[in-house]
Design an enzyme around this catalytic site. Structure first.
Site, PDB file in Angstrom:
ATOM      1  N   PRO A   2       0.834  -1.204   0.000  1.00  0.00           N
ATOM      2  CA  PRO A   2       0.000   0.000   0.000  1.00  0.00           C
ATOM      3  C   PRO A   2       0.869   1.255   0.000  1.00  0.00           C
ATOM      4  O   PRO A   2       1.860   1.338   0.732  1.00  0.00           O
ATOM      5  CB  PRO A   2      -0.795  -0.125   1.306  1.00  0.00           C
ATOM      6  CG  PRO A   2      -0.818  -1.596   1.586  1.00  0.00           C
ATOM      7  CD  PRO A   2       0.499  -2.112   1.106  1.00  0.00           C
ATOM      8  N   GLU A   3       0.511   2.204  -0.846  1.00  0.00           N
ATOM      9  CA  GLU A   3       1.268   3.447  -0.944  1.00  0.00           C
ATOM     10  C   GLU A   3       0.505   4.555  -0.228  1.00  0.00           C
ATOM     11  O   GLU A   3      -0.513   4.315   0.430  1.00  0.00           O
ATOM     12  CB  GLU A   3       1.529   3.769  -2.408  1.00  0.00           C
ATOM     13  CG  GLU A   3       2.369   2.688  -3.095  1.00  0.00           C
ATOM     14  CD  GLU A   3       2.754   3.039  -4.519  1.00  0.00           C
ATOM     15  OE1 GLU A   3       2.695   4.233  -4.888  1.00  0.00           O
ATOM     16  OE2 GLU A   3       3.114   2.116  -5.274  1.00  0.00           O
ATOM     17  N   HIS A 112      -5.201 -14.766   9.983  1.00  0.00           N
ATOM     18  CA  HIS A 112      -3.990 -13.932  10.098  1.00  0.00           C
ATOM     19  C   HIS A 112      -4.267 -12.617  10.830  1.00  0.00           C
ATOM     20  O   HIS A 112      -3.630 -11.600  10.568  1.00  0.00           O
ATOM     21  CB  HIS A 112      -3.383 -13.639   8.721  1.00  0.00           C
ATOM     22  CG  HIS A 112      -3.164 -14.862   7.881  1.00  0.00           C
ATOM     23  ND1 HIS A 112      -2.203 -15.803   8.180  1.00  0.00           N
ATOM     24  CD2 HIS A 112      -3.798 -15.298   6.764  1.00  0.00           C
ATOM     25  CE1 HIS A 112      -2.243 -16.763   7.264  1.00  0.00           C
ATOM     26  NE2 HIS A 112      -3.200 -16.490   6.416  1.00  0.00           N
ATOM     27  N   ARG A 131       1.410 -11.893   5.408  1.00  0.00           N
ATOM     28  CA  ARG A 131       2.854 -12.036   5.167  1.00  0.00           C
ATOM     29  C   ARG A 131       3.707 -11.504   6.314  1.00  0.00           C
ATOM     30  O   ARG A 131       4.925 -11.671   6.320  1.00  0.00           O
ATOM     31  CB  ARG A 131       3.225 -11.348   3.853  1.00  0.00           C
ATOM     32  CG  ARG A 131       2.462 -11.939   2.658  1.00  0.00           C
ATOM     33  CD  ARG A 131       2.796 -11.257   1.356  1.00  0.00           C
ATOM     34  NE  ARG A 131       4.150 -11.561   0.910  1.00  0.00           N
ATOM     35  CZ  ARG A 131       4.683 -11.099  -0.219  1.00  0.00           C
ATOM     36  NH1 ARG A 131       3.977 -10.301  -0.992  1.00  0.00           N
ATOM     37  NH2 ARG A 131       5.909 -11.421  -0.551  1.00  0.00           N
TER      38      ARG A 131
END
Length: 296
Positions: A2-3, A112, A131
């Protein structure tokens, strides 16, 4: 990853449901993500009222009444999921970036989900990160600028301090390609691969051009385009590629407006019939998309 627009969108969603509420319960489901969680994280958050949020580059800062700030970084696959815990009817107009779920505690936890925050206003916020490249830390609010992840960051691209003159001063001696220079968080904070590609295309600047040659006139074209593409993406809820979703579970839609990113071989929208097609090259291990005809 994500930016800036995606992080800004998530932060606004969290701000809408958390600011002014008190954290009633925190569940820490593992020892950490990219780095270990702070000691006594749950105890330091529980009972605190949330005063507000601030974004710095790609980091979110949740400020607490006790004088500490919680730093949240989504990493490569992280997302924040906001749900209602009660069974009250859904509001007619939910705040932007909020996911109201009337099923309440009957919801199974997200896979998660490594950190959960519940508030006295009935909201449940889960940090989901398959991740585990995200991060959570705590710091003294008055010393945010000295945190190891924040202290060397450049100016915010949407603030007045980021101008053509400011950018020129930071790149005038750089012989790196301008694409690489703009991804350097010490030059400008929060820019990522997608929006650098798009801004360079809008400004008509080749990503291969050496940074020092952009200082001056070209920087005066580039800075407004950086601001414009970021502003437009935030308004569209960011770009949903791979793992990113908003805090309300919805997808951002700015990817529908990409001019070059991910469009290898297609005709450039700024070209006429002579367009050779959008090219993809690799720079510093990242894909760069550009039109060689309009970007010089």
């Amino acid at each position: 990853m994500p930016e800036l627009p995606e992080v800004e969108t998530v932060m606004r969603g969290l701000d809408a449901v958390l600011t002014g509420t008190r954290i009633a319960r925190v569940a820490v489901n593992r020892a950490g993500l990219r780095w270990p969680f702070p000691e006594r994280l749950a105890a330091r958050l529980e009972g605190q009222r949330v005063l507000g949020f601030r974004r710095r580059a790609k980091y979110m800062l949740m400020r607490l009444e006790g004088g500490e700030s919680a730093l949240i970084h989504l990493g490569m696959s992280g997302r924040m999921v906001a749900r209602r815990m009660d069974a009250a009817p859904l509001p007619r107009m939910a705040p932007q970036g909020v996911f109201s779920d009337a099923r309440g505690h009957n919801n199974p936890p997200e896979a998660h989900e490594h950190l959960v925050i519940e508030t006295d206003a009935g909201w449940r916020i889960g940090f989901v990160d398959p991740r585990r490249f995200g991060a959570v830390d705590l710091m003294v609010t008055a010393e945010e600028h000295t945190h190891r992840l924040l202290r060397d960051l450049g100016p915010e691209p949407l603030e007045d301090a980021f101008s053509a003159e400011a950018l020129s001063l930071r790149i005038v001696r750089s012989r790196a390609p301008i694409k690489a220079a703009l991804l350097d968080q010490r030059v400008v904070a929060g820019l990522g691969n997608i929006y650098v590609c798009e801004a360079l295309h809008r400004a008509g600047i080749s990503p291969k051009r050496l940074a020092y040659s952009v200082a001056g006139t070209r920087a005066a074209r580039l800075v407004p385009e950086i601001k414009a593409v970021l502003t437009e993406s935030i308004a569209a809820g960011g770009s949903s590629l791979r793992d990113y979703v908003r805090a309300d579970g919805e997808l951002g839609v700015f990817q529908e407006h990409f001019l070059v990113y991910g469009r290898e071989g297609e005709r450039c929208a700024r070209c006429d019939g002579l367009c050779p097609g959008i090219r993809r090259i690799t720079q510093a291990g990242r894909s760069t998309f550009y039109c060689a005809r309009v970007q010089r």
